[in-house]
Motif scaffolding. Structure first.
Motif, PDB file in Angstrom:
ATOM      1  N   ILE A   1      13.842   4.581  -2.979  1.00 31.88           N
ATOM      2  CA  ILE A   1      13.142   5.222  -4.097  1.00 31.88           C
ATOM      3  C   ILE A   1      12.160   4.249  -4.752  1.00 31.88           C
ATOM      4  O   ILE A   1      11.014   4.609  -5.062  1.00 31.88           O
ATOM      5  CB  ILE A   1      14.160   5.741  -5.129  1.00 31.88           C
ATOM      6  N   LEU A   2      12.598   3.022  -4.974  1.00 34.29           N
ATOM      7  CA  LEU A   2      11.727   2.024  -5.603  1.00 34.29           C
ATOM      8  C   LEU A   2      10.468   1.815  -4.772  1.00 34.29           C
ATOM      9  O   LEU A   2       9.357   1.727  -5.309  1.00 34.29           O
ATOM     10  CB  LEU A   2      12.472   0.697  -5.776  1.00 34.29           C
ATOM     11  N   VAL A   3      10.645   1.741  -3.452  1.00 33.35           N
ATOM     12  CA  VAL A   3       9.493   1.548  -2.561  1.00 33.35           C
ATOM     13  C   VAL A   3       8.549   2.743  -2.633  1.00 33.35           C
ATOM     14  O   VAL A   3       7.327   2.590  -2.780  1.00 33.35           O
ATOM     15  CB  VAL A   3       9.962   1.317  -1.110  1.00 33.35           C
ATOM     16  N   LYS A   4       9.101   3.941  -2.533  1.00 34.87           N
ATOM     17  CA  LYS A   4       8.275   5.147  -2.507  1.00 34.87           C
ATOM     18  C   LYS A   4       7.549   5.402  -3.830  1.00 34.87           C
ATOM     19  O   LYS A   4       6.452   5.968  -3.843  1.00 34.87           O
ATOM     20  CB  LYS A   4       9.130   6.359  -2.133  1.00 34.87           C
ATOM     21  N   LEU A   5       8.183   5.003  -4.947  1.00 36.83           N
ATOM     22  CA  LEU A   5       7.555   5.203  -6.256  1.00 36.83           C
ATOM     23  C   LEU A   5       6.687   4.026  -6.673  1.00 36.83           C
ATOM     24  O   LEU A   5       5.975   4.099  -7.671  1.00 36.83           O
ATOM     25  CB  LEU A   5       8.630   5.447  -7.328  1.00 36.83           C
ATOM     26  N   GLY A   6       6.783   2.922  -5.928  1.00 39.51           N
ATOM     27  CA  GLY A   6       6.051   1.714  -6.313  1.00 39.51           C
ATOM     28  C   GLY A   6       6.592   1.121  -7.592  1.00 39.51           C
ATOM     29  O   GLY A   6       5.852   0.499  -8.364  1.00 39.51           O
ATOM     30  N   ALA A   7       7.900   1.288  -7.819  1.00 36.37           N
ATOM     31  CA  ALA A   7       8.533   0.784  -9.038  1.00 36.37           C
ATOM     32  C   ALA A   7       9.104  -0.613  -8.807  1.00 36.37           C
ATOM     33  O   ALA A   7       9.654  -0.900  -7.742  1.00 36.37           O
ATOM     34  CB  ALA A   7       9.642   1.725  -9.483  1.00 36.37           C
ATOM     35  N   ALA A   8       8.988  -1.466  -9.818  1.00 38.87           N
ATOM     36  CA  ALA A   8       9.473  -2.837  -9.694  1.00 38.87           C
ATOM     37  C   ALA A   8      10.996  -2.901  -9.748  1.00 38.87           C
ATOM     38  O   ALA A   8      11.616  -3.759  -9.107  1.00 38.87           O
ATOM     39  CB  ALA A   8       8.879  -3.705 -10.798  1.00 38.87           C
ATOM     40  N   ASP A   9      11.615  -2.011 -10.525  1.00 42.36           N
ATOM     41  CA  ASP A   9      13.072  -2.024 -10.660  1.00 42.36           C
ATOM     42  C   ASP A   9      13.534  -0.630 -11.060  1.00 42.36           C
ATOM     43  O   ASP A   9      12.738   0.284 -11.257  1.00 42.36           O
ATOM     44  CB  ASP A   9      13.525  -3.062 -11.693  1.00 42.36           C
ATOM     45  N   ARG A  10      14.858  -0.462 -11.190  1.00 40.88           N
ATOM     46  CA  ARG A  10      15.398   0.865 -11.479  1.00 40.88           C
ATOM     47  C   ARG A  10      15.028   1.343 -12.880  1.00 40.88           C
ATOM     48  O   ARG A  10      14.912   2.549 -13.114  1.00 40.88           O
ATOM     49  CB  ARG A  10      16.909   0.890 -11.255  1.00 40.88           C
ATOM     50  N   THR A  11      14.804   0.425 -13.806  1.00 44.06           N
ATOM     51  CA  THR A  11      14.384   0.820 -15.152  1.00 44.06           C
ATOM     52  C   THR A  11      13.016   1.481 -15.109  1.00 44.06           C
ATOM     53  O   THR A  11      12.788   2.533 -15.720  1.00 44.06           O
ATOM     54  CB  THR A  11      14.352  -0.391 -16.097  1.00 44.06           C
ATOM     55  N   GLN A  12      12.096   0.871 -14.357  1.00 44.92           N
ATOM     56  CA  GLN A  12      10.770   1.459 -14.239  1.00 44.92           C
ATOM     57  C   GLN A  12      10.837   2.796 -13.498  1.00 44.92           C
ATOM     58  O   GLN A  12      10.156   3.756 -13.862  1.00 44.92           O
ATOM     59  CB  GLN A  12       9.820   0.510 -13.500  1.00 44.92           C
ATOM     60  N   ALA A  13      11.697   2.887 -12.484  1.00 44.95           N
ATOM     61  CA  ALA A  13      11.860   4.145 -11.755  1.00 44.95           C
ATOM     62  C   ALA A  13      12.384   5.230 -12.687  1.00 44.95           C
ATOM     63  O   ALA A  13      11.940   6.379 -12.635  1.00 44.95           O
ATOM     64  CB  ALA A  13      12.816   3.949 -10.583  1.00 44.95           C
ATOM     65  N   ALA A  14      13.327   4.862 -13.568  1.00 44.81           N
ATOM     66  CA  ALA A  14      13.878   5.826 -14.521  1.00 44.81           C
ATOM     67  C   ALA A  14      12.795   6.330 -15.473  1.00 44.81           C
ATOM     68  O   ALA A  14      12.722   7.528 -15.778  1.00 44.81           O
ATOM     69  CB  ALA A  14      15.020   5.194 -15.302  1.00 44.81           C
ATOM     70  N   LEU A  15      11.950   5.424 -15.939  1.00 44.84           N
ATOM     71  CA  LEU A  15      10.869   5.818 -16.849  1.00 44.84           C
ATOM     72  C   LEU A  15       9.885   6.747 -16.159  1.00 44.84           C
ATOM     73  O   LEU A  15       9.408   7.723 -16.748  1.00 44.84           O
ATOM     74  CB  LEU A  15      10.149   4.575 -17.373  1.00 44.84           C
ATOM     75  N   ILE A  16       9.577   6.460 -14.886  1.00 43.66           N
ATOM     76  CA  ILE A  16       8.680   7.328 -14.110  1.00 43.66           C
ATOM     77  C   ILE A  16       9.292   8.716 -13.983  1.00 43.66           C
ATOM     78  O   ILE A  16       8.621   9.733 -14.140  1.00 43.66           O
ATOM     79  CB  ILE A  16       8.411   6.716 -12.725  1.00 43.66           C
ATOM     80  N   ALA A  17      10.595   8.748 -13.691  1.00 40.77           N
ATOM     81  CA  ALA A  17      11.270  10.030 -13.525  1.00 40.77           C
ATOM     82  C   ALA A  17      11.284  10.838 -14.809  1.00 40.77           C
ATOM     83  O   ALA A  17      11.007  12.035 -14.818  1.00 40.77           O
ATOM     84  CB  ALA A  17      12.707   9.790 -13.038  1.00 40.77           C
ATOM     85  N   LEU A  18      11.603  10.189 -15.918  1.00 46.84           N
ATOM     86  CA  LEU A  18      11.665  10.875 -17.196  1.00 46.84           C
ATOM     87  C   LEU A  18      10.294  11.405 -17.608  1.00 46.84           C
ATOM     88  O   LEU A  18      10.161  12.515 -18.147  1.00 46.84           O
ATOM     89  CB  LEU A  18      12.226   9.956 -18.271  1.00 46.84           C
ATOM     90  N   LYS A  19       9.261  10.614 -17.352  1.00 49.79           N
ATOM     91  CA  LYS A  19       7.899  11.033 -17.701  1.00 49.79           C
ATOM     92  C   LYS A  19       7.489  12.273 -16.917  1.00 49.79           C
ATOM     93  O   LYS A  19       6.765  13.133 -17.416  1.00 49.79           O
ATOM     94  CB  LYS A  19       6.919   9.890 -17.431  1.00 49.79           C
ATOM     95  N   ALA A  20       8.003  12.378 -15.677  1.00 51.36           N
ATOM     96  CA  ALA A  20       7.671  13.525 -14.829  1.00 51.36           C
ATOM     97  C   ALA A  20       8.560  14.724 -15.117  1.00 51.36           C
ATOM     98  O   ALA A  20       8.372  15.794 -14.551  1.00 51.36           O
ATOM     99  CB  ALA A  20       7.787  13.129 -13.365  1.00 51.36           C
ATOM    100  N   GLY A  21       9.553  14.536 -16.001  1.00 49.55           N
ATOM    101  CA  GLY A  21      10.443  15.633 -16.345  1.00 49.55           C
ATOM    102  C   GLY A  21      11.545  15.874 -15.340  1.00 49.55           C
ATOM    103  O   GLY A  21      12.171  16.924 -15.324  1.00 49.55           O
ATOM    104  N   LEU A  22      11.844  14.880 -14.477  1.00 53.21           N
ATOM    105  CA  LEU A  22      12.921  15.024 -13.511  1.00 53.21           C
ATOM    106  C   LEU A  22      14.272  15.043 -14.200  1.00 53.21           C
ATOM    107  O   LEU A  22      14.513  14.182 -15.051  1.00 53.21           O
ATOM    108  CB  LEU A  22      12.867  13.886 -12.479  1.00 53.21           C
TER     109      LEU A  22
END
Length: 207
Positions: free
Chosen positions: A186-207
């Motif tokens: 998931i981190l690779v596919k989202l281009g996220a540095a860590d799980r915190t950034q991935a969580a923020l991306i997800a929340l912003k998208a309404g996941l």
């Protein structure tokens, strides 16, 4: 005799809660708890294991939409009916993408609310009449992050809800190593540095 549908109500307006309690005083439905915040809703879902949660989009401690992955992580088969004043297309789409099973406006009739709760408890997706017209007009509820597999979206929702890898593994009944592998992908596919950034991306998208 069929067990009643167990319902938790989530809204920070006491008068609305009182009105809903009266409206839902019908055969086959039992209100097992009320909450005024997303945090209280999560606690109640964990304690009461309801069949349906009826909740507002706007809550004192944040968006009800952002709370959906956490509630679904606690109770994967939970039916969630959004009942709100907000008729914004983006919010409707974000709610459905995050796991809501229905969306009604607060002007809905008693009969419409009762019917929607029964439908959501039965695994159906339902919209209020005015919301349904917007959907037919072209509103799309395509899931966010099409680059992720369905399992990766499930893992991402749990990451966004604050779960670590062992908790994700227990919830999805997979090994901790498999959970870690999914998070890495998931981190690779989202281009996220860590799980915190991935969580923020997800929340912003309404996941």
């Amino acid at each position: 005799m069929t067990d009643p549908i167990r319902v938790v109500l989530v809204d920070d307006h006491p008068m609305l809660i009182d009105g809903l309690r009266l409206a839902l005083d019908v055969e086959g439905i039992s209100v097992v708890g009320v909450a005024g915040t997303a945090a209280e809703a999560a606690a109640l879902v964990g304690e009461q294991a309801p069949d349906v949660v009826v909740m507002d989009v706007h809550l004192p401690d944040g968006s009800g939409i952002h709370a959906l992955p956490r509630l679904l992580a606690l109770q994967p088969r939970l039916g969630i009916l959004m009942l709100t004043m907000a008729a914004d297309d983006h919010l409707i789409g974000a709610a459905m993408a995050a796991g809501a099973s229905g969306y009604l406006l607060k002007g809905a009739s008693r009969e419409e609310i009762v019917r929607a709760i029964r439908a959501v408890a039965d695994g159906q997706v339902i919209f209020g009449s005015s919301v349904g017209r917007r959907a037919v007009a072209g509103l799309s509820f395509a899931p966010p992050f099409p680059q992720l597999t369905q399992r990766e979206r499930e893992v991402l929702a749990l990451v966004a809800a604050g779960h670590d890898n062992p908790a994700i593994a227990r919830t999805l009944r997979i090994s901790a190593k498999t959970a870690a592998n999914h998070v890495s992908a998931i981190l690779v596919k989202l281009g996220a540095a860590d799980r915190t950034q991935a969580a923020l991306i997800a929340l912003k998208a309404g996941l």
